[in-house]
Design a protein around this motif. Structure first.
Motif, short mmCIF file in Angstrom:
data_model
loop_
_atom_site.label_atom_id
_atom_site.label_comp_id
_atom_site.label_asym_id
_atom_site.label_seq_id
_atom_site.Cartn_x
_atom_site.Cartn_y
_atom_site.Cartn_z
N SER A 285 3.69 -5.09 10.55
CA SER A 285 5.04 -5.54 10.24
C SER A 285 6.01 -4.95 11.25
CB SER A 285 5.42 -5.12 8.82
OG SER A 285 5.39 -3.70 8.69
N ALA A 286 7.18 -5.57 11.37
CA ALA A 286 8.16 -5.14 12.37
C ALA A 286 8.61 -3.69 12.15
CB ALA A 286 9.36 -6.08 12.35
N ASP A 287 8.65 -3.27 10.89
CA ASP A 287 9.07 -1.90 10.60
C ASP A 287 7.91 -0.90 10.63
OD1 ASP A 287 7.71 -2.46 8.26
OD2 ASP A 287 9.48 -2.38 6.96
N GLY A 288 6.70 -1.39 10.87
CA GLY A 288 5.55 -0.51 11.00
C GLY A 288 5.01 0.05 9.71
N THR A 289 5.43 -0.50 8.58
CA THR A 289 4.97 0.04 7.29
C THR A 289 3.74 -0.68 6.75
OG1 THR A 289 6.40 -1.45 6.01
CG2 THR A 289 7.32 0.68 6.67
N ARG A 290 3.44 -1.87 7.27
CA ARG A 290 2.33 -2.67 6.76
C ARG A 290 1.41 -3.09 7.90
NH1 ARG A 290 4.69 -1.10 2.91
NH2 ARG A 290 5.51 -2.23 1.11
N ALA A 291 0.13 -3.22 7.56
CA ALA A 291 -0.83 -3.86 8.46
C ALA A 291 -1.38 -5.09 7.74
CB ALA A 291 -1.97 -2.91 8.80
N TYR A 292 -1.60 -6.13 8.52
CA TYR A 292 -2.18 -7.38 8.00
C TYR A 292 -3.49 -7.61 8.76
CZ TYR A 292 2.76 -7.82 6.75
OH TYR A 292 4.04 -7.58 6.29
N VAL A 301 -7.01 -12.03 4.12
CA VAL A 301 -6.15 -11.08 4.83
C VAL A 301 -5.82 -9.94 3.88
CG1 VAL A 301 -3.85 -10.73 5.84
CG2 VAL A 301 -5.17 -12.79 6.39
N SER A 302 -6.03 -8.72 4.34
CA SER A 302 -5.64 -7.55 3.55
C SER A 302 -4.24 -7.10 3.97
CB SER A 302 -6.62 -6.39 3.75
OG SER A 302 -7.92 -6.74 3.36
N VAL A 303 -3.41 -6.80 3.00
CA VAL A 303 -2.10 -6.21 3.26
C VAL A 303 -2.22 -4.72 2.96
CG1 VAL A 303 0.37 -6.22 2.72
CG2 VAL A 303 -0.96 -8.35 2.58
N VAL A 304 -1.98 -3.89 3.97
CA VAL A 304 -2.20 -2.45 3.84
C VAL A 304 -0.88 -1.71 3.93
CG1 VAL A 304 -3.41 -0.44 4.77
CG2 VAL A 304 -4.47 -2.72 4.91
N ASP A 305 -0.62 -0.87 2.94
CA ASP A 305 0.52 0.04 2.98
C ASP A 305 0.07 1.26 3.79
OD1 ASP A 305 2.31 2.18 2.39
OD2 ASP A 305 2.94 1.16 0.56
N LEU A 306 0.61 1.41 4.99
CA LEU A 306 0.12 2.46 5.89
C LEU A 306 0.52 3.85 5.41
CD1 LEU A 306 0.69 0.77 9.37
CD2 LEU A 306 -1.44 0.94 8.05
N ALA A 307 1.68 4.00 4.80
CA ALA A 307 2.10 5.32 4.30
C ALA A 307 1.25 5.75 3.12
CB ALA A 307 3.57 5.29 3.92
N ALA A 308 0.98 4.81 2.22
CA ALA A 308 0.16 5.12 1.04
C ALA A 308 -1.32 5.17 1.39
CB ALA A 308 0.41 4.09 -0.06
N GLY A 309 -1.69 4.54 2.51
CA GLY A 309 -3.09 4.54 2.93
C GLY A 309 -3.99 3.73 2.04
N LYS A 310 -3.49 2.54 1.61
CA LYS A 310 -4.32 1.72 0.74
C LYS A 310 -3.96 0.25 0.88
CE LYS A 310 -1.34 2.16 -3.37
NZ LYS A 310 -1.31 2.60 -4.79
#
Length: 328
Positions: A285-292, A301-310
């Motif tokens: 994501s543009a703000d760097g908080t999510r990975a797709y 497609v998995s949506v990953v919360d990078l801060a939460a690590g899940k």
């Protein structure tokens, strides 16, 4: 008389919404996923966690990117030997640019005027002028080229050769190969850091990520992966993306069904996160908080919360998702 004043925390509506629904905190953007065997692109709303459109694009779409002005989606359609330009508003193909034999991955030049496409069957990389749609020049490289990247200063074009386990450094001023750098087995993807001081290389069969110094064009570090419960042969690094702050590299690990978060400064693996099956490429994501993540064997497609690590959502896509890109 003394008055005791107590501060009461009154959460905002936005805070409550984000807490109750983690997906709602993601910035408004659209995710596009190329479906290699589905011959299509899935258009995904990550907040609603659903595919909102499926666009047919031709046979075997793989590499995917957004034009510099944000108006168009560009897709390498390998079996059609073309890069197809799609209007993001309508989903219609507005241009079809001949891109040499079997283009797999590509990168837009730093000025957005040229597409550099790796031609797997030709053992070459083609530089295609977007304005005219013509091949400006072509450079012979090693067999089975795939990963391609341009240095931020515009000086170097690098191309991986899967068959030769090497990276070719092309001087764009001379349009000639300046050097060939050996890597671990089967390099699939290359990515420069934003400051141009390092090139990261995903060596699929080698099971590692390597880092090269553009000044010396030599490998300076190798990062291995050890994942509890995952056999080493399943760890197949491919796509690499850096968070906007440049502090974290997010790496797709193929049949390990994980992505890895790597600390860029220390070059150590901070965490691996389970996602769908055979994750090949990914977008942030543009703000760097999510990975797709494009999961090629689970068709999602998995949506990953990078801060939460899940992983916080799994969204069905087309058949064999390959590449992903996100844009507002």
């Amino acid at each position: 008389m003394r008055f005791i004043v107590r501060t009461v925390f009154a959460p905002s509506a936005a805070f409550l919404l984000a807490a109750l629904c983690p997906l709602a905190s993601a910035a408004a953007e659209t995710v596009y996923v190329s479906n290699e065997r589905g011959n299509s692109v899935s258009v995904i709303d990550p907040v609603a966690a659903k595919t909102i459109a499926t666009w047919p694009v031709g046979e075997r779409p793989r590499g995917i990117a957004i034009s510099k002005d944000g108006r168009f989606l560009l897709v390498c359609v390998s079996n059609d030997n073309a890069v197809k330009v799609i209007d993001r508003q309508t989903g219609k193909i507005v241009r079809e640019i001949a891109a040499g034999q079997d283009p797999e991955q590509f990168v837009l030049s730093t000025d957005g005027k040229t597409v550099f496409a790796a031609n797997e069957n030709d053992a070459a990389v083609s530089a295609i002028d977007l304005a005219s749609g013509r091949v400006a020049f072509q450079v012979a490289v090693g067999k089975e080229p795939e990963g391609v990247a341009q240095s931020p200063d515009g000086k170097w074009l690098v191309v991986t050769s899967e068959d030769e386990s090497a990276v070719y450094w092309i001087d764009l001023a001379t349009q000639q190969v300046a050097s060939v750098m050996p890597t671990e087995k089967r390099p699939r993807h290359v990515e420069f850091t934003a400051d141009g001081k390092a090139l990261w290389i995903a060596a699929e069969v080698g099971g590692v990520v390597q880092i090269a110094d553009p000044q010396t064009r030599a490998i300076t570090a190798t990062i291995p992966f050890a994942i509890e419960g995952v056999q080493p042969y399943r760890v197949l690094p491919c796509g690499i993306r850096f968070t906007p702050d440049g502090k974290t590299a997010v790496v797709a690990l193929g049949r390990a069904d994980r992505i890895a978060l790597i600390d860029v400064a220390t070059r150590t693996v901070r965490q691996t996160i389970p996602v769908g099956k055979r994750v090949w490429h990914l977008a942030l994501s543009a703000d760097g908080t999510r990975a797709y993540t494009a999961n090629g064997l689970s068709d999602d497609v998995s949506v990953v919360d990078l801060a939460a690590g899940k992983t916080i959502a799994t969204i069905p896509a087309g058949t064999a998702p390959w590449g992903a890109v996100a844009a507002p």
